[in-house]
Design a protein around this motif. Structure first.
Motif, PDB file in Angstrom:
ATOM      1  N   GLY A  16      85.363   6.500  43.737  1.00 53.36           N
ATOM      2  CA  GLY A  16      85.128   7.629  44.623  1.00 53.36           C
ATOM      3  C   GLY A  16      83.795   8.307  44.364  1.00 53.36           C
ATOM      4  N   ALA A  17      83.222   8.057  43.196  1.00 49.16           N
ATOM      5  CA  ALA A  17      81.932   8.653  42.870  1.00 49.16           C
ATOM      6  C   ALA A  17      80.852   8.214  43.847  1.00 49.16           C
ATOM      7  CB  ALA A  17      81.531   8.281  41.446  1.00 49.16           C
ATOM      8  N   ALA A  18      81.035   7.043  44.459  1.00 48.53           N
ATOM      9  CA  ALA A  18      80.029   6.542  45.397  1.00 48.53           C
ATOM     10  C   ALA A  18      79.882   7.461  46.601  1.00 48.53           C
ATOM     11  CB  ALA A  18      80.403   5.139  45.858  1.00 48.53           C
ATOM     12  N   ALA A  19      80.955   8.127  46.956  1.00 48.68           N
ATOM     13  CA  ALA A  19      80.949   8.949  48.162  1.00 48.68           C
ATOM     14  C   ALA A  19      80.132  10.223  48.007  1.00 48.68           C
ATOM     15  CB  ALA A  19      82.380   9.299  48.561  1.00 48.68           C
ATOM     16  N   ILE A  20      79.771  10.594  46.773  1.00 48.86           N
ATOM     17  CA  ILE A  20      79.006  11.829  46.611  1.00 48.86           C
ATOM     18  C   ILE A  20      77.516  11.604  46.858  1.00 48.86           C
ATOM     19  CG2 ILE A  20      80.693  12.688  44.941  1.00 48.86           C
ATOM     20  CD1 ILE A  20      78.661  12.310  42.754  1.00 48.86           C
ATOM     21  N   LEU A  21      77.089  10.324  46.951  1.00 50.22           N
ATOM     22  CA  LEU A  21      75.652  10.054  47.077  1.00 50.22           C
ATOM     23  C   LEU A  21      75.061  10.660  48.346  1.00 50.22           C
ATOM     24  CD1 LEU A  21      73.052   8.769  46.108  1.00 50.22           C
ATOM     25  CD2 LEU A  21      73.769   6.625  47.208  1.00 50.22           C
ATOM     26  N   THR A  22      75.698  10.428  49.482  1.00 45.75           N
ATOM     27  CA  THR A  22      75.131  10.925  50.737  1.00 45.75           C
ATOM     28  C   THR A  22      75.142  12.456  50.790  1.00 45.75           C
ATOM     29  OG1 THR A  22      75.260  10.758  53.124  1.00 45.75           O
ATOM     30  CG2 THR A  22      77.337  10.782  51.975  1.00 45.75           C
ATOM     31  N   ILE A  23      76.146  13.081  50.151  1.00 43.31           N
ATOM     32  CA  ILE A  23      76.194  14.545  50.081  1.00 43.31           C
ATOM     33  C   ILE A  23      75.088  15.065  49.169  1.00 43.31           C
ATOM     34  CG2 ILE A  23      77.608  16.509  49.353  1.00 43.31           C
ATOM     35  CD1 ILE A  23      80.069  14.798  50.099  1.00 43.31           C
ATOM     36  N   ALA A  24      74.906  14.392  48.033  1.00 37.81           N
ATOM     37  CA  ALA A  24      73.849  14.794  47.098  1.00 37.81           C
ATOM     38  C   ALA A  24      72.476  14.688  47.759  1.00 37.81           C
ATOM     39  CB  ALA A  24      73.906  13.930  45.846  1.00 37.81           C
ATOM     40  N   LYS A  25      72.266  13.643  48.539  1.00 32.30           N
ATOM     41  CA  LYS A  25      70.980  13.474  49.228  1.00 32.30           C
ATOM     42  C   LYS A  25      70.718  14.608  50.211  1.00 32.30           C
ATOM     43  CE  LYS A  25      69.822   8.571  49.062  1.00 32.30           C
ATOM     44  NZ  LYS A  25      69.539   7.381  49.882  1.00 32.30           N
ATOM     45  N   GLU A  26      71.757  15.005  50.948  1.00 32.18           N
ATOM     46  CA  GLU A  26      71.592  16.088  51.922  1.00 32.18           C
ATOM     47  C   GLU A  26      71.313  17.410  51.215  1.00 32.18           C
ATOM     48  OE1 GLU A  26      71.295  16.096  55.131  1.00 32.18           O
ATOM     49  OE2 GLU A  26      71.178  18.293  55.227  1.00 32.18           O
ATOM     50  N   LEU A  27      72.032  17.678  50.123  1.00 31.25           N
ATOM     51  CA  LEU A  27      71.816  18.931  49.390  1.00 31.25           C
ATOM     52  C   LEU A  27      70.440  18.970  48.741  1.00 31.25           C
ATOM     53  CD1 LEU A  27      75.334  19.413  47.730  1.00 31.25           C
ATOM     54  CD2 LEU A  27      74.324  20.783  49.571  1.00 31.25           C
ATOM     55  N   ALA A  28      69.912  17.798  48.380  1.00 33.70           N
ATOM     56  CA  ALA A  28      68.584  17.746  47.752  1.00 33.70           C
ATOM     57  C   ALA A  28      67.490  18.229  48.702  1.00 33.70           C
ATOM     58  CB  ALA A  28      68.296  16.321  47.291  1.00 33.70           C
ATOM     59  N   LYS A  29      67.767  18.227  50.009  1.00 36.98           N
ATOM     60  CA  LYS A  29      66.783  18.699  50.998  1.00 36.98           C
ATOM     61  C   LYS A  29      66.750  20.219  51.084  1.00 36.98           C
ATOM     62  CE  LYS A  29      67.802  14.652  53.888  1.00 36.98           C
ATOM     63  NZ  LYS A  29      68.409  14.223  55.186  1.00 36.98           N
ATOM     64  N   GLU A  81      71.245   6.086  41.237  1.00 35.89           N
ATOM     65  CA  GLU A  81      71.016   6.589  42.597  1.00 35.89           C
ATOM     66  C   GLU A  81      71.403   8.074  42.705  1.00 35.89           C
ATOM     67  OE1 GLU A  81      72.438   3.827  41.781  1.00 35.89           O
ATOM     68  OE2 GLU A  81      71.591   2.166  42.947  1.00 35.89           O
ATOM     69  N   VAL A  82      72.568   8.410  42.169  1.00 34.96           N
ATOM     70  CA  VAL A  82      73.001   9.819  42.229  1.00 34.96           C
ATOM     71  C   VAL A  82      72.123  10.672  41.319  1.00 34.96           C
ATOM     72  CG1 VAL A  82      74.895  11.416  41.771  1.00 34.96           C
ATOM     73  CG2 VAL A  82      75.373   9.194  42.839  1.00 34.96           C
ATOM     74  N   GLY A  83      71.835  10.160  40.110  1.00 28.79           N
ATOM     75  CA  GLY A  83      71.026  10.902  39.152  1.00 28.79           C
ATOM     76  C   GLY A  83      69.643  11.238  39.674  1.00 28.79           C
ATOM     77  N   ALA A  84      69.129  10.394  40.561  1.00 35.76           N
ATOM     78  CA  ALA A  84      67.775  10.589  41.083  1.00 35.76           C
ATOM     79  C   ALA A  84      67.674  11.749  42.067  1.00 35.76           C
ATOM     80  CB  ALA A  84      67.295   9.303  41.753  1.00 35.76           C
ATOM     81  N   VAL A  85      68.796  12.184  42.635  1.00 31.94           N
ATOM     82  CA  VAL A  85      68.722  13.208  43.686  1.00 31.94           C
ATOM     83  C   VAL A  85      69.408  14.522  43.320  1.00 31.94           C
ATOM     84  CG1 VAL A  85      68.437  11.559  45.564  1.00 31.94           C
ATOM     85  CG2 VAL A  85      70.746  12.216  44.856  1.00 31.94           C
TER      86      VAL A  85
END
Length: 282
Positions: free
Chosen positions: A109-122, A145-149
């Motif tokens: 389920g950790a994979a699903a946080i990537l797209t949210i993390a990317k949006e919040l990084a903006k 990938e998650v750590g980068a954003v």
């Protein structure tokens, strides 16, 4: 038909797929999902969108082998096609413009946080911590990938092989005391999301959980994905999948998710037997 452009094995039972799906990629938003069928006549399974690229026309998903269909999908690779890839489905999750957010992910389920993390990084006024847990270090997925954003990537493992030694809830409790959060979002196994809700409840921290109940049509017509939230029936496919975790009836959704466990096990056993027979004939 939807072609698999890239496949990357993340763990022995979990793989990332990049799918050629321009129409889905063009309108996808964080928190949404797709429903796919591997082949004609196959089972429809909902899968959370891990990432999307409107320009490339691709959608990334992560799938763990659990039942018959996910085992069948695991036998597909780059160049193979999927019969259906319908989406984006669900309501995009509401994200804040400021404050400190904890994204809590467990298992695949950790994979699903990537797209949210990317949006919040903006959003420059939002600080994001990712608390990601697994049984052992080799099962932590998409860490780079998650750590980068995110501002801080905080891994934790049950065996202490990487990061905090223990469960995500223990680390979350520690970080609430240390830095505090304005919002917590949990994606992972149902017991984990329930436990996260109980950690944040006494602190009064708004908390979202991503529900993944049994789902069929993904349009709110069949009612299979019914979830009681705040004493009212809601449908995860159109009203969710994110809901106020403090209002979710976790007892009911857990009970409903177990309704067809016997049939699911039989289907997987028969599929394995069929695969064995084909291998013998071949």
């Amino acid at each position: 038909m939807y072609r698999i452009l890239k496949k990357r094995q993340l763990t022995p039972v979990t793989a990332l797929y990049v799918i050629d799906a321009p129409l889905v990629a063009r309108t996808a938003r964080p928190g949404q999902f797709v429903i796919l069928r591997v082949d004609e006549g196959g089972e429809r399974i909902p899968v959370t969108i891990t990432d999307f690229d409107p320009e490339a026309g691709t959608v990334t998903i992560v799938v763990q082998q659990v039942g018959k269909t996910t085992h069948w999908l695991a036998q597909h690779g780059e160049g193979d096609t999927l019969a259906d890839f319908a989406g984006p489905l669900g309501t995009p999750v509401a994200l804040p413009d400021r404050g400190r957010v904890a994204l809590v992910g467990g298992g695949f389920g950790a994979a699903a946080i990537l797209t949210i993390a990317k949006e919040l990084a903006k959003r420059p006024e939002v600080t994001v911590d990712a608390i990601v847990g697994a049984r052992t270090a080799s099962l932590l997925i998409l860490s780079d990938e998650v750590g980068a954003v995110v501002d801080r990537f905080l891994p934790c493992t049950d065996d202490g092989s990487r990061g905090y030694h223990g469960l995500v809830t223990g680390l979350l409790e520690q970080e609430i005391a240390a830095v505090g959060y304005d919002l917590v979002m949990a994606i992972g196994p149902m017991p984990m999301m329930r436990a996260v809700a109980e950690v944040t409840r006494p602190h009064g921290i708004p908390t979202y959980a991503s529900m993944d109940p049994i789902m069929l049509d993904g349009t709110g017509m069949c009612g299979a994905c019914r979830v009681r939230v705040g004493g009212q029936n809601r449908f995860a496919c159109v009203d969710g999948p994110f809901f106020d975790a403090h209002q979710v009836d976790f007892d009911e959704v857990t009970r409903r998710n177990k309704m067809y466990r016997h049939e699911e096990r039989l289907a997987l056993e028969r599929w394995h037997q069929h695969q064995g027979s084909c291998a013998t004939v071949g």
